[in-house]
Design a protein around this motif. Structure first.
Motif, PDB file in Angstrom:
ATOM      1  N   GLY A   1      11.334  44.408  53.760  1.00  0.00           N
ATOM      2  CA  GLY A   1      10.168  42.956  54.094  1.00  0.00           C
ATOM      3  C   GLY A   1      10.152  43.054  56.029  1.00  0.00           C
ATOM      4  N   TYR A   2       8.782  42.643  55.890  1.00  0.00           N
ATOM      5  CA  TYR A   2       8.174  41.861  57.034  1.00  0.00           C
ATOM      6  C   TYR A   2       8.708  40.038  57.768  1.00  0.00           C
ATOM      7  CZ  TYR A   2       7.004  46.491  58.664  1.00  0.00           C
ATOM      8  OH  TYR A   2       7.313  47.816  59.019  1.00  0.00           O
ATOM      9  N   PHE A   3       8.798  39.915  58.249  1.00  0.00           N
ATOM     10  CA  PHE A   3       9.093  38.280  58.362  1.00  0.00           C
ATOM     11  C   PHE A   3       8.966  37.532  59.960  1.00  0.00           C
ATOM     12  CE2 PHE A   3      13.039  39.284  56.741  1.00  0.00           C
ATOM     13  CZ  PHE A   3      13.871  38.811  57.265  1.00  0.00           C
ATOM     14  N   GLY A   4       8.788  37.058  60.117  1.00  0.00           N
ATOM     15  CA  GLY A   4       8.290  36.023  61.460  1.00  0.00           C
ATOM     16  C   GLY A   4       9.958  34.807  61.488  1.00  0.00           C
ATOM     17  N   LEU A   5      10.425  34.612  62.717  1.00  0.00           N
ATOM     18  CA  LEU A   5      11.797  33.918  62.441  1.00  0.00           C
ATOM     19  C   LEU A   5      11.406  33.456  63.811  1.00  0.00           C
ATOM     20  CD1 LEU A   5      14.662  34.779  61.045  1.00  0.00           C
ATOM     21  CD2 LEU A   5      13.538  33.218  60.027  1.00  0.00           C
ATOM     22  N   THR A   6      11.012  32.366  63.824  1.00  0.00           N
ATOM     23  CA  THR A   6      11.464  31.513  66.042  1.00  0.00           C
ATOM     24  C   THR A   6      12.460  31.367  66.364  1.00  0.00           C
ATOM     25  OG1 THR A   6      10.070  29.872  67.106  1.00  0.00           O
ATOM     26  CG2 THR A   6      10.408  29.203  64.760  1.00  0.00           C
ATOM     27  N   LEU A   7      13.005  30.775  67.517  1.00  0.00           N
ATOM     28  CA  LEU A   7      13.699  30.385  67.948  1.00  0.00           C
ATOM     29  C   LEU A   7      13.657  29.022  68.416  1.00  0.00           C
ATOM     30  CD1 LEU A   7      15.128  32.730  70.100  1.00  0.00           C
ATOM     31  CD2 LEU A   7      17.047  31.515  67.714  1.00  0.00           C
ATOM     32  N   GLY A  62      14.920  22.896  44.677  1.00  0.00           N
ATOM     33  CA  GLY A  62      15.381  21.581  44.221  1.00  0.00           C
ATOM     34  C   GLY A  62      14.396  20.950  45.521  1.00  0.00           C
ATOM     35  N   ASP A  63      14.810  19.827  45.745  1.00  0.00           N
ATOM     36  CA  ASP A  63      14.866  18.969  46.888  1.00  0.00           C
ATOM     37  C   ASP A  63      15.203  18.851  48.099  1.00  0.00           C
ATOM     38  OD1 ASP A  63      13.409  17.736  44.383  1.00  0.00           O
ATOM     39  OD2 ASP A  63      14.670  16.075  43.501  1.00  0.00           O
ATOM     40  N   GLU A  64      16.257  20.152  47.871  1.00  0.00           N
ATOM     41  CA  GLU A  64      17.059  20.762  49.284  1.00  0.00           C
ATOM     42  C   GLU A  64      15.183  20.328  50.168  1.00  0.00           C
ATOM     43  OE1 GLU A  64      16.975  22.785  47.094  1.00  0.00           O
ATOM     44  OE2 GLU A  64      18.676  23.322  46.932  1.00  0.00           O
ATOM     45  N   VAL A  65      15.510  19.713  51.639  1.00  0.00           N
ATOM     46  CA  VAL A  65      14.745  19.758  52.996  1.00  0.00           C
ATOM     47  C   VAL A  65      13.913  21.148  53.122  1.00  0.00           C
ATOM     48  CG1 VAL A  65      15.175  18.879  54.844  1.00  0.00           C
ATOM     49  CG2 VAL A  65      16.088  18.189  53.867  1.00  0.00           C
ATOM     50  N   PHE A  66      12.780  20.965  52.707  1.00  0.00           N
ATOM     51  CA  PHE A  66      11.985  22.387  52.922  1.00  0.00           C
ATOM     52  C   PHE A  66      11.792  22.724  53.657  1.00  0.00           C
ATOM     53  CE2 PHE A  66       8.931  25.452  50.714  1.00  0.00           C
ATOM     54  CZ  PHE A  66       9.553  26.102  50.447  1.00  0.00           C
ATOM     55  N   TYR A  67      10.636  21.972  54.425  1.00  0.00           N
ATOM     56  CA  TYR A  67      10.012  22.199  55.586  1.00  0.00           C
ATOM     57  C   TYR A  67      11.015  21.992  56.865  1.00  0.00           C
ATOM     58  CZ  TYR A  67       5.126  23.608  52.990  1.00  0.00           C
ATOM     59  OH  TYR A  67       5.268  23.917  51.895  1.00  0.00           O
ATOM     60  N   LEU A  68      11.686  20.428  56.585  1.00  0.00           N
ATOM     61  CA  LEU A  68      12.356  20.488  58.138  1.00  0.00           C
ATOM     62  C   LEU A  68      13.673  19.794  57.666  1.00  0.00           C
ATOM     63  CD1 LEU A  68      10.301  19.553  60.513  1.00  0.00           C
ATOM     64  CD2 LEU A  68      10.798  17.192  59.201  1.00  0.00           C
ATOM     65  N   ASP A  69      14.490  20.336  58.417  1.00  0.00           N
ATOM     66  CA  ASP A  69      15.421  20.221  59.220  1.00  0.00           C
ATOM     67  C   ASP A  69      16.543  19.208  60.530  1.00  0.00           C
ATOM     68  OD1 ASP A  69      15.654  22.205  60.369  1.00  0.00           O
ATOM     69  OD2 ASP A  69      17.378  23.570  59.135  1.00  0.00           O
ATOM     70  N   ASP A  77       5.968  34.359  56.340  1.00  0.00           N
ATOM     71  CA  ASP A  77       6.355  33.912  57.392  1.00  0.00           C
ATOM     72  C   ASP A  77       6.828  32.343  57.264  1.00  0.00           C
ATOM     73  OD1 ASP A  77       6.592  33.474  60.461  1.00  0.00           O
ATOM     74  OD2 ASP A  77       4.479  33.362  60.916  1.00  0.00           O
ATOM     75  N   PRO A  78       8.006  32.740  56.517  1.00  0.00           N
ATOM     76  CA  PRO A  78       9.043  31.176  56.180  1.00  0.00           C
ATOM     77  C   PRO A  78       8.987  30.129  57.410  1.00  0.00           C
ATOM     78  CG  PRO A  78      10.934  32.815  56.311  1.00  0.00           C
ATOM     79  CD  PRO A  78       9.437  32.638  56.777  1.00  0.00           C
ATOM     80  N   PRO A  79       8.854  28.331  56.713  1.00  0.00           N
ATOM     81  CA  PRO A  79       9.639  27.383  57.578  1.00  0.00           C
ATOM     82  C   PRO A  79      10.882  27.955  57.999  1.00  0.00           C
ATOM     83  CG  PRO A  79       9.092  27.067  55.837  1.00  0.00           C
ATOM     84  CD  PRO A  79       8.608  27.630  55.742  1.00  0.00           C
ATOM     85  N   GLU A  80      11.808  27.557  58.408  1.00  0.00           N
ATOM     86  CA  GLU A  80      13.026  28.504  59.051  1.00  0.00           C
ATOM     87  C   GLU A  80      14.382  26.992  58.351  1.00  0.00           C
ATOM     88  OE1 GLU A  80      10.539  28.158  60.803  1.00  0.00           O
ATOM     89  OE2 GLU A  80      10.685  30.676  61.907  1.00  0.00           O
ATOM     90  N   THR A  81      14.237  26.523  57.304  1.00  0.00           N
ATOM     91  CA  THR A  81      15.082  25.595  57.061  1.00  0.00           C
ATOM     92  C   THR A  81      16.071  26.921  56.293  1.00  0.00           C
ATOM     93  OG1 THR A  81      13.998  24.887  54.961  1.00  0.00           O
ATOM     94  CG2 THR A  81      14.214  23.847  56.937  1.00  0.00           C
ATOM     95  N   TYR A 138       1.622  21.675  54.291  1.00  0.00           N
ATOM     96  CA  TYR A 138       2.038  22.596  54.526  1.00  0.00           C
ATOM     97  C   TYR A 138       3.077  23.777  55.203  1.00  0.00           C
ATOM     98  CZ  TYR A 138      -0.539  22.185  50.342  1.00  0.00           C
ATOM     99  OH  TYR A 138      -1.246  21.635  48.829  1.00  0.00           O
ATOM    100  N   ASP A 139       2.958  23.272  56.795  1.00  0.00           N
ATOM    101  CA  ASP A 139       3.353  23.759  57.404  1.00  0.00           C
ATOM    102  C   ASP A 139       2.957  25.046  58.359  1.00  0.00           C
ATOM    103  OD1 ASP A 139       5.565  23.972  60.213  1.00  0.00           O
ATOM    104  OD2 ASP A 139       6.726  25.471  58.564  1.00  0.00           O
ATOM    105  N   GLN A 140       1.309  24.282  57.767  1.00  0.00           N
ATOM    106  CA  GLN A 140       0.859  25.759  59.152  1.00  0.00           C
ATOM    107  C   GLN A 140       0.746  25.522  60.114  1.00  0.00           C
ATOM    108  OE1 GLN A 140      -2.726  25.287  56.146  1.00  0.00           O
ATOM    109  NE2 GLN A 140      -2.147  26.214  54.523  1.00  0.00           N
ATOM    110  N   GLY A 141       0.248  27.254  60.691  1.00  0.00           N
ATOM    111  CA  GLY A 141       0.147  27.319  62.025  1.00  0.00           C
ATOM    112  C   GLY A 141      -0.290  29.211  61.922  1.00  0.00           C
ATOM    113  N   SER A 142      -1.184  29.007  62.520  1.00  0.00           N
ATOM    114  CA  SER A 142      -1.529  30.452  62.638  1.00  0.00           C
ATOM    115  C   SER A 142      -1.854  31.132  64.097  1.00  0.00           C
ATOM    116  CB  SER A 142      -3.368  30.499  62.135  1.00  0.00           C
ATOM    117  OG  SER A 142      -3.632  29.387  60.915  1.00  0.00           O
TER     118      SER A 142
END
Lengths: 355, 355
Positions: free
Chosen positions: A256-262, A342-349, A230-234, A129-133
């Motif tokens: 709302g609070y969330f992380g976004l990474t570069l 739908g079936d779009e790329v979710f975790y990885l692009d 803390d969403p995946p960035e896709t 699930y794209d985890q990373g604590s």
């Protein structure tokens, strides 16, 4: 200066992602400070494929080479170019007290200790699930940050799809929220949270398994004062986590609070996110604190696309993956988005690589 | 909870500015910590007319009163309401080391001392041009922040229309930029800067008088790597300072820094600024650090609209005016805006009050 543009163009071909002159300059600056690829990614604030494309380009053109210990080093030609262009080494002045967050995690030392104690058997981050604590200091600082903005005490709080950080658990542990609902796809985390809630007699918090690709049921929509994620960035994941998070807000003034990474998305995509937030979803961004969230390198790192595309095999030595902490406020007329994904790329692009 | 909505509606009438439920809640939270109006404005993060409208509404409805020492205090009715709604006192956990900026101003203590020494005879802030200087710690931190992001060393830097903070002087004093141009409407500041540059033999910096309502001449456009500003928060001024700042950037990857406050503009207008930045001007926002900029209360405070509309006559005791520090990065296709500004309201509109 056209040489940098030329290098950027080639790096874009090799890395398969957007790169511009400034990205190349950043990698040169980082190379003047470290030979470790993961430290370079961190200092250059670039997606891994971008940093890798640039480093490979520099090697291909003779500006850099890899030494026997898998350090990336500038060649004489590289050093000459850097001098000619006036590029200087990367510097940082991060506050040692608060680790640059502006709020020290030890402000409430009992809370920090309790969090460490309670979470010592926490489930390990897994790849599914794209985890990373984030570090415990990060999680505790998130709660203090929320408290300092009036977004904790007596609030109904939803933590969605990021419980590998145990932020929901920390919010509940603070015993300051009115209610806490934790939603995550990973049953291990949900069970862990519920067990702790029960053991400690925290009866205003609960945790539930949910796949955020599915729309929220009615009873969750419009019920919360604050959401944390803390969403995946896709882009599809951004909608699923942040769009749906906003949909759970009770009313204007919700937060709302969330992380976004570069590291998994570029500054180019950040603008897309910001346009979406301010125009489509109708929120204002009140805070972007860079490097607020520090992530513990996940066990499965060697299996990631990041490890695969890196120009060296050597694994990261310390924290190299960080994200910025966003706070948004829902304004009158904000939009509740709750469509199925739908079936779009979710975790990885193309820009992401750490899942 | 509808009582808060009702109070917000009335406060909007009295204050003449946008106010929502959350604004009223913030004022209640602040009132549980302080009776000083200016501290309440600071804690509630509201434009002065909004905070004043809310306080006057609470007094009108019997939730608060003003005591003999001009403290605003909650009445029993107010305390009952606060308890009923579960509103808690404002808390803050600002890092004592870095004052919440993430970068301590004393990192380069020699630089800090030199700045203090050189600026000890600095011109006082005057009302004519909406001046209000930030603390020396703020100015020095700005330069360190720029350095830590690779936006200082060997860069061509333009500081426009905010030299009451002496940021341009500080950038030049660091002796790390390639060139520094300071532009301000106030001749006193320009002469001060040029005198210091001359005395210290800093020959890569100069200061010029310019009224930013006028378009920039050709030689300034597209010439800089970085611009720094601190605009008044009206929309025309935002265009004049930030739009023109972006127009001076040489190319994509160029960077802008500026302060934006919630004391002279609302979170509603912040969204307008953010939409304009990301969609019209084509930049990405990489940082928003709240309360980065702390302002010394200006001598002319008693003459301002802020003092006039405040519910009490008592003047501020310490720092109450703060702004967030924005960093933006120009992306491919960014827009250079350089139109003349007409007779629109420039320094003051309904939300602004401190000029």
């Amino acid at each position: 200066m056209n040489i940098l543009v030329e290098l950027a163009t080639r790096a874009k071909e090799i890395g398969g992602v957007r790169v511009y002159k400034k990205s190349v300059e950043r990698v040169f600056s980082a190379l003047l400070r470290s030979g470790d690829f993961w430290e370079i990614v961190d200092m250059a604030d670039l997606p891994v494929p971008a940093a890798s494309g640039i480093v490979r380009t520099l090697i291909e053109r003779g500006y850099a080479f890899i030494d026997d210990e898998e350090n990336i080093r500038l060649s004489q030609k590289g050093l000459d170019l850097v001098r000619e262009l006036g590029i200087e080494p990367y510097v940082e002045y991060v506050c040692q007290a608060c680790e640059g967050r502006g709020i020290p995690f030890y402000t409430d030392i009992d809370f920090y200790r309790e969090f460490l104690q309670v979470t010592k058997d926490r489930p390990r981050a897994i790849r599914d699930y794209d985890q990373g604590s984030v570090t415990p200091e990060t999680t505790v600082s998130r709660v203090l940050f929320m408290d300092s903005r009036g977004d904790l005490r007596n609030k109904d709080i939803l933590v969605l799809g990021a419980e590998d950080d145990l932020t929901g658990l920390a919010v509940a542990l603070s015993r300051k929220a009115r209610s806490v609902l934790v939603i995550d796809i990973d049953k291990r985390l949900i069970e862990f949270d519920n067990r702790i809630f029960k053991e400690l007699g925290i009866d205003n918090a609960e945790a539930k398994v949910w796949d955020l690709r599915n729309p929220f049921p009615e009873e969750v929509l419009g019920r919360y004062d604050v959401f944390v994620s803390d969403p995946p960035e896709t882009l599809p994941a951004f909608r699923a986590f942040i769009g749906r998070g906003i949909a759970t807000l009770r009313e204007e003034g919700g937060v709302g609070y969330f992380g976004l990474t570069l590291r998994d998305s570029s500054v180019f995509r950040w603008r897309d996110f910001q346009v979406s937030l301010t125009t489509e979803f109708g929120v204002a961004i009140t805070d972007i604190v860079q490097d607020f969230n520090a992530y513990i390198t996940w066990d499965y790192h060697p299996e990631t696309k990041a490890a695969e595309i890196a120009p060296v095999r050597r694994n990261p030595k310390g924290v190299w993956y960080r994200s910025a902490w966003y706070r948004v406020e829902a304004l009158p007329g904000f939009k509740r988005w709750n469509e199925p994904i739908g079936d779009e790329v979710f975790y990885l692009d193309e820009e992401g690589s750490t899942t």
